[in-house]
Structure formats: C-alpha cells, structure tokens
Design a protein around this motif. Structure first.
Motif, PDB file in Angstrom:
ATOM      1  N   GLU A  57      -1.649   6.045   5.925  1.00 48.94           N
ATOM      2  CA  GLU A  57      -1.174   7.419   5.968  1.00 48.94           C
ATOM      3  C   GLU A  57      -2.304   8.398   5.701  1.00 48.94           C
ATOM      4  OE1 GLU A  57       1.946   7.394   3.142  1.00 48.94           O
ATOM      5  OE2 GLU A  57       3.444   6.586   4.525  1.00 48.94           O
TER       6      GLU A  57
ATOM      7  N   ARG B 211      -1.401  11.386  13.900  1.00 49.77           N
ATOM      8  CA  ARG B 211      -0.048  11.533  14.442  1.00 49.77           C
ATOM      9  C   ARG B 211       0.020  10.657  15.682  1.00 49.77           C
ATOM     10  NH1 ARG B 211       2.235  15.427  18.051  1.00 49.77           N
ATOM     11  NH2 ARG B 211       4.430  15.889  17.628  1.00 49.77           N
TER      12      ARG B 211
ATOM     13  N   ASP C 143       5.034  11.420  16.985  1.00 50.85           N
ATOM     14  CA  ASP C 143       5.834  11.240  15.768  1.00 50.85           C
ATOM     15  C   ASP C 143       7.301  10.967  16.092  1.00 50.85           C
ATOM     16  OD1 ASP C 143       5.489  10.962  13.020  1.00 50.85           O
ATOM     17  OD2 ASP C 143       6.264  12.955  12.582  1.00 50.85           O
TER      18      ASP C 143
ATOM     19  N   ARG D 298       9.514   8.393  13.781  1.00 51.67           N
ATOM     20  CA  ARG D 298       9.825   8.645  12.373  1.00 51.67           C
ATOM     21  C   ARG D 298      11.323   8.868  12.188  1.00 51.67           C
ATOM     22  NH1 ARG D 298       6.691   9.217   8.373  1.00 51.67           N
ATOM     23  NH2 ARG D 298       4.888   9.512   9.756  1.00 51.67           N
TER      24      ARG D 298
ATOM     25  N   LEU E 254       5.158   3.708  11.178  1.00 47.80           N
ATOM     26  CA  LEU E 254       5.478   4.963  11.861  1.00 47.80           C
ATOM     27  C   LEU E 254       6.702   5.654  11.259  1.00 47.80           C
ATOM     28  CD1 LEU E 254       4.920   3.804  15.559  1.00 47.80           C
ATOM     29  CD2 LEU E 254       3.460   5.346  14.233  1.00 47.80           C
ATOM     30  N   GLY E 255       7.296   5.030  10.256  1.00 46.55           N
ATOM     31  CA  GLY E 255       8.438   5.634   9.581  1.00 46.55           C
ATOM     32  C   GLY E 255       9.773   5.330  10.208  1.00 46.55           C
TER      33      GLY E 255
END
Length: 370
Positions: free
Chosen positions: A9, A14, A18, A21, A45-46
């Motif tokens: 992170e 990005r 994104d 996410r 990547l969430g």
C-alpha cells in the motif's frame, strides 16, 4: 501478511482504476497455482474474495502458504448444488472462473475427469451465473491449447479454428463453445452480464508444485539431487510469468465491470515472439540459478503433445493496451528466487514479488497502473 501488505500500500499506486476495491468476487480454482496468485492480488486490491475449489492438490501448497487471503470454500464444480451454495454465499458482482483439470498427461490417464470438469463444470458455473442477479461480469480462463494446432511457425489468433488432440486441449476448446453459446443464448441483451475468455499457457512462477510441469519438476529434481527427465527438449512454448497473464485477466474484468461490451470476447495473453523458447533453452537458462541442474531425455514413449505453439497477442496489445512487464529472463529469475527463498525459509515471497512487479509495471508505463 500485515507488514508486507502495508509495504504494498505504501507504493502509492492505483491499479485497474481502483475498480476492485470493495467488490464482491467469486474466484473458482483459488487453491491452484494461478488461482492462489490471483486471490492474493485481488485481496491486495481491496476486493471481497470468495474462493471455490477442491482442497489443494499438492503439499506444500501455495494457497496454504499465503495464509488463505479469501473466504475458502471447498467443493467440486461438477456438483451443481455446491456451485449454487457458493454463489449464494458470495453474491458476486464478477466471477473469475479458473477451476479446471489443467494437465495434459493427466487427461490421457483420466479423460472423463477433464471432460466433466472443463465442460460440465463450466456449464454449471455459467448457469448459476445466469441465475444470480448480482453477477455483472464473468472472466473464464481457458488455455492457449484451445486452438487446432497445426504446428504453424506463426501465432494463433483469437478467430482461428478451435480443436484439440489430447482430452485436456479438446475439453478446453469445447469449454469455449459452451461459453459462446451462453453468451449468445442468454446474455445478448444490453442489461445482461458481460463475459470474456482468456487464453494463456505455460505460465511460470513460484508456488507451482503440479505434476508434469517443467519448473516444478525441475525444482523437485534439484532438491532431490537427481537428474531431471524431460520429454521434448525442442518443444517451443510461450513462456511467461504468472503475473503477466493475471494483469490481463484483471484488465478484462475492469472493462467488463465498466460495461464495455466490445471486450466480451476471447483474448490471447502471451509473451513477445522472442520469448517463445524451447524447453532446452529454458533449462539452460535455469542452470544459471541451479548449477547442479542436470537433465536427460526420457526414452519412454510419450503421449502426443504439440511441439510448436505460439500465440498472436496483437489484439490484446492494440485494443486492451495490455503488454508484458518482465522479460522471460526476469520471469525465470523471479521464479528461481521464489523457490530458493521457500527452500531456505519455508515462506512464500509472493507479496514481495507482487510489489516488485507493480514497481516494474509503473516504471514501464503500463496503462493499468498509475
């Protein structure tokens, strides 16, 4: 994984707009080689990842070494009720379908396993996708071996004829027909999910312990102090590091989630022509990392396998703006470093190598990272 995750992170990058996410994702085949790498990347990547797969088929297992970075559901995609339960739990917006019987020689030993898993298993996944309102995008991973191989010295394009000699290749070609049927029969309207297929093969990288694959066989031979027995030293393949094709899969997923219907097609992901090397060339290069590596050609008659295979990836480069990041030499070096690190420490260097890949991708100006 916490400190390494923070380090990634901290790169301040990005990726893929994104778009992943917070997304709910179902990933089939997450305990396999490519699936475990993809689950790791998606978690970074969430994304909220739910995996559906058989338990890891090897020991050690890359998936287990990663600390299971996704909800871990075990089951066989040939069982429709298992697939339905997984979708019910995950309620995914996008599905990455990697679960398959993926080994050529194993398909000769048990052809029905390949046909039932790769064709009916895929049909089960697609039919449950059709009945799950949350699904907006589907990326199905097939293989570079879906093409009717004529030993051409030029690359196969996405509109070339499909086929297959061995049960694995033929079942994957049939899988593409199932996908095309579902796309035309059920998902042609504007408000229906978008689906793409990705064709890549001969993927290398740390964490693969599958049978009858060159790099895992090499690693086992070196660690056992024995000579590696190879089948076809002059066979040519489109070798690439696992992160290269995964970046393509994630780019495809992004376009589909954005509703770009033009990308709901088949796509090749492979290296540039000069990275199409013979088995003997790859082994010679790997001797630089393992000088004790020795090999011999098997005298035992072998089942048919293609000798020359090359993908034309002009479509992915021109329309998707995808391009490899690492050369074959860099990919082989990363692969060797991963296995040597694991042998020395028992740990997986996966997150560290993903961080290196992201740095290289940003430095080379890849369109999916900023």
């Amino acid at each position: 994984m916490g400190q390494r995750q923070s380090a990634l992170e901290g790169l301040g990058v990005r990726q893929f707009g994104d778009i992943y996410r917070g997304r709910k994702i179902l990933l089939t085949g997450h305990t396999g080689f490519k699936g475990s790498w993809l689950s790791c990347w998606l978690s970074q990547l969430g994304a909220q990842v739910t995996g559906l797969a058989l338990p890891p088929g090897t020991s050690p297992s890359h998936w287990d070494l990663l600390g299971k970075p996704a909800v871990d559901l075990h089951g066989d995609i040939r069982d429709l009720s298992v697939v339905q339960d997984a979708f019910g739990q995950a309620q995914p917006e996008i599905v990455f379908h990697l679960a398959a019987q993926a080994l050529v020689r194993r398909s000769y030993r048990d052809p029905l396993e390949s046909w039932s898993t790769n064709v009916m298993g895929t049909a089960n996944v697609l039919d449950v996708c059709r009945r799950t309102p949350s699904v907006r995008a589907v990326v199905v991973i097939t293989t570079d071996k879906v093409y009717a191989n004529r030993e051409w010295p030029w690359g196969y394009r996405e509109n070339d004829r499909l086929g297959g000699h061995d049960p694995y290749s033929a079942s994957k070609a049939a899988c593409e027909l199932v996908i095309d049927s579902y796309r035309k029969a059920f998902w042609s309207a504007d408000d229906t999910p978008l689906m793409a297929t990705a064709r890549a093969g001969n993927v290398i990288g740390g964490g693969d312990w599958s049978e009858d694959r060159l790099i895992p066989d090499l690693v086992r031979a070196v660690q056992d102090g024995r000579s590696l027995e190879i089948r076809s030293p002059q066979a040519t393949r489109p070798w690439q590091h696992v992160l290269e094709c995964l970046s393509g899969y994630l780019m495809l997923g992004q376009r589909l989630l954005e509703g770009q219907k033009a990308f709901a097609e088949a796509w090749n992901f492979g290296p540039p022509a000069d990275d199409n090397r013979t088995v003997a060339e790859v082994l010679t290069h790997m001797q630089g990392f393992w000088p004790e590596l020795a090999w011999k050609v098997s005298a035992v008659p072998q089942p048919h396998e293609a000798q020359l295979l090359y993908l034309d990836c002009a479509k992915s480069r021109a329309q998707l703006h995808w391009a490899p990041v690492w050369s074959l030499e860099e990919g082989l070096a990363m692969t060797a470093d991963w296995y040597r690190s694991h042998h020395a420490t028992g740990n997986a260097a996966t997150l560290d190598q993903l961080g290196c890949y992201l740095q290289s991708a940003r430095a080379s100006g890849c369109s999916w990272i900023d």
